[in-house]
Design an enzyme around this catalytic site. Structure first.
Site, PDB file in Angstrom:
ATOM      1  N   PHE A 186      -0.713  44.262 -18.850  1.00  0.00           N
ATOM      2  CA  PHE A 186      -0.374  44.766 -17.524  1.00  0.00           C
ATOM      3  C   PHE A 186      -0.029  43.573 -16.656  1.00  0.00           C
ATOM      4  O   PHE A 186      -0.886  42.721 -16.396  1.00  0.00           O
ATOM      5  CB  PHE A 186      -1.574  45.542 -16.963  1.00  0.00           C
ATOM      6  CG  PHE A 186      -1.395  46.055 -15.570  1.00  0.00           C
ATOM      7  CD1 PHE A 186      -0.730  47.242 -15.334  1.00  0.00           C
ATOM      8  CD2 PHE A 186      -1.928  45.359 -14.491  1.00  0.00           C
ATOM      9  CE1 PHE A 186      -0.589  47.735 -14.035  1.00  0.00           C
ATOM     10  CE2 PHE A 186      -1.798  45.835 -13.194  1.00  0.00           C
ATOM     11  CZ  PHE A 186      -1.120  47.028 -12.973  1.00  0.00           C
ATOM     12  N   GLU A 196     -10.024  41.819 -11.146  1.00  0.00           N
ATOM     13  CA  GLU A 196      -9.974  43.262 -10.891  1.00  0.00           C
ATOM     14  C   GLU A 196     -10.513  43.601  -9.498  1.00  0.00           C
ATOM     15  O   GLU A 196     -11.144  44.635  -9.302  1.00  0.00           O
ATOM     16  CB  GLU A 196     -10.764  44.026 -11.962  1.00  0.00           C
ATOM     17  CG  GLU A 196     -10.325  43.791 -13.390  1.00  0.00           C
ATOM     18  CD  GLU A 196      -8.934  44.330 -13.680  1.00  0.00           C
ATOM     19  OE1 GLU A 196      -8.425  45.109 -12.842  1.00  0.00           O
ATOM     20  OE2 GLU A 196      -8.369  43.980 -14.719  1.00  0.00           O
TER      21      GLU A 196
END
Length: 391
Positions: A128, A365
């Site tokens: 990603f 994250e």
């Protein structure tokens, strides 16, 4: 009355994973540490990881959250959190096979055939790619561009800190396709094969993870490789980022459990001034505080996962779990090193390894600061009411 008990199936799955970790992963830890001290690649080798995944597949452990219709187990969020906790009990980072990025399910039928299905089967590997040198927590600040040229898009830019980018054979690349519209309608997601021309370089870090820097220079991507719709990439990115944030503190929870177990046993055998250090109040308080925080983290993680299973907006609960998990995991590993003293500081024990690895939880994250920003804004704007998380 709130029922905190697990179902029979959840207990069986948790126990199976715990046995797998104890029999297959923990015995590899010493060799992993030896290889790292020799300067070799950190963590499990690609071959070890594949063999372990295939071993688990023989017990039908494949595609934990992959829908059943795609050959997976299709497990719920709470059960998945239990699995992550057990996997976290070893610093030899491992994930079961058969998974694919959640946004790949938005692919059309041809894209599913070329990307989704081979990824689930373990034949292809994705990454990603949204983070850039100037766009980390502020994902809307991406600068990578894609310009239409006939039946193709020409992509230019650089991505950084891309997990799995060194191993991936294709990337989910987010690029600006309309500067005027910005993130809300000017960002598109592309499925970009490595064969299309991008290249990666590993980034050395203080922990096991070696993310990649990805460079795209005039990479030509066919129009049929647009994932979803042109200009609709940012919602896909947020869907990817928001999926499973509760799983990060879940894995840290398992690490803290193992670290506390190790420290309890060590405190019973390490003697000072004629008595085990387990009899010292200072040690007892560190053990007690750590157990209290571990149990609090467990409830935060499972509550966030429960909200996911209930179809609720779990972002607020997940931010709380990740923030608390990152801060407390770092405090706990620090205490456990303190209990072990000089031995904990050496590389003969895995504590220093966890010390480095767990530090990342407060950064990637979504940093601690971003989680605090999210939590505060939800409250200040009235999206979440104090004390209403169970309502």
């Amino acid at each position: 009355m709130v029922d905190f008990s697990l179902t029979d199936e959840q207990r069986e799955i948790r126990d199976w994973v715990r046995t797998f970790v104890e029999r297959e992963l923990i015995p590899l830890e010493n060799e992993v540490l030896i290889r790292e001290r020799r300067g070799e690649e950190p963590g499990l080798t690609a071959q070890e990881r594949r063999e372990l995944q295939q071993l688990a597949k023989k017990s039908d452990f494949w595609g934990v959250q992959t829908p059943v219709e795609y050959g997976g187990m299709g497990l719920d969020a709470v059960t998945t959190a239990l699995i992550e906790t057990e996997l976290g009990r070893s610093f030899a980072s491992f994930r079961f096979g058969g998974e694919a990025d959640n946004i790949l399910y938005h692919a059309n039928e041809d894209q599913k055939r070329r990307y989704l299905l081979p990824t689930i089967a373990g034949e292809r590997t994705s990454c990603f790619a949204i983070t850039e040198p100037g766009a980390g927590s502020d994902a809307k600040a991406i600068r990578t561009s894609a310009v239409k040229d006939g039946p193709e898009w020409v992509v230019n830019g650089e991505k950084t800190f891309i997990t799995g980018g060194n191993e991936a054979d294709f990337a989910l690349v987010f690029a600006v396709t309309d500067k005027e519209l910005g993130a809300d309608g000017g960002v598109t997601c592309f499925l970009v094969d490595r064969d299309h021309g991008w290249h990666s370089e590993p980034i050395d870090t203080m922990g096991e993870r070696r993310p990649a820097s990805i460079v795209l220079e005039d990479v030509r991507v066919p129009e049929e490789n647009v994932l979803g719709e042109v200009g609709k990439g940012f919602p896909l990115a947020m869907q990817w980022i928001g999926k499973g944030r509760y799983l990060l503190p879940a894995r840290a929870l398992g690490s803290c459990e193992r670290l506390l177990d190790m420290s309890i046993e060590y405190s019973k055998t390490r003697e000072t001034f004629g008595a085990p250090i387990a009899e010292r109040q200072a040690i007892q308080w560190m053990i007690a505080d750590s157990q209290m925080e571990i149990e609090a983290l467990r409830l935060l993680v499972l509550h966030a996962a429960w909200q996911v299973d209930q179809g609720r907006d779990s972002r607020h609960a997940q931010s709380i779990a990740k923030l608390f998990g990152g801060v407390k995991a770092n405090e706990i590993v620090d205490r456990m090193m303190q209990i072990h003293g000089g031995m904990g500081y050496t590389r003969e024990l895995p504590i220093e390894r966890w010390y480095r690895d767990l530090r990342l939880l407060r950064i990637f994250e979504g940093t601690d600061e971003i989680q605090r920003r999210t939590i505060a804004r939800d409250l200040l704007k009235g999206r979440v009411k104090v004390g209403a998380t169970l309502g």
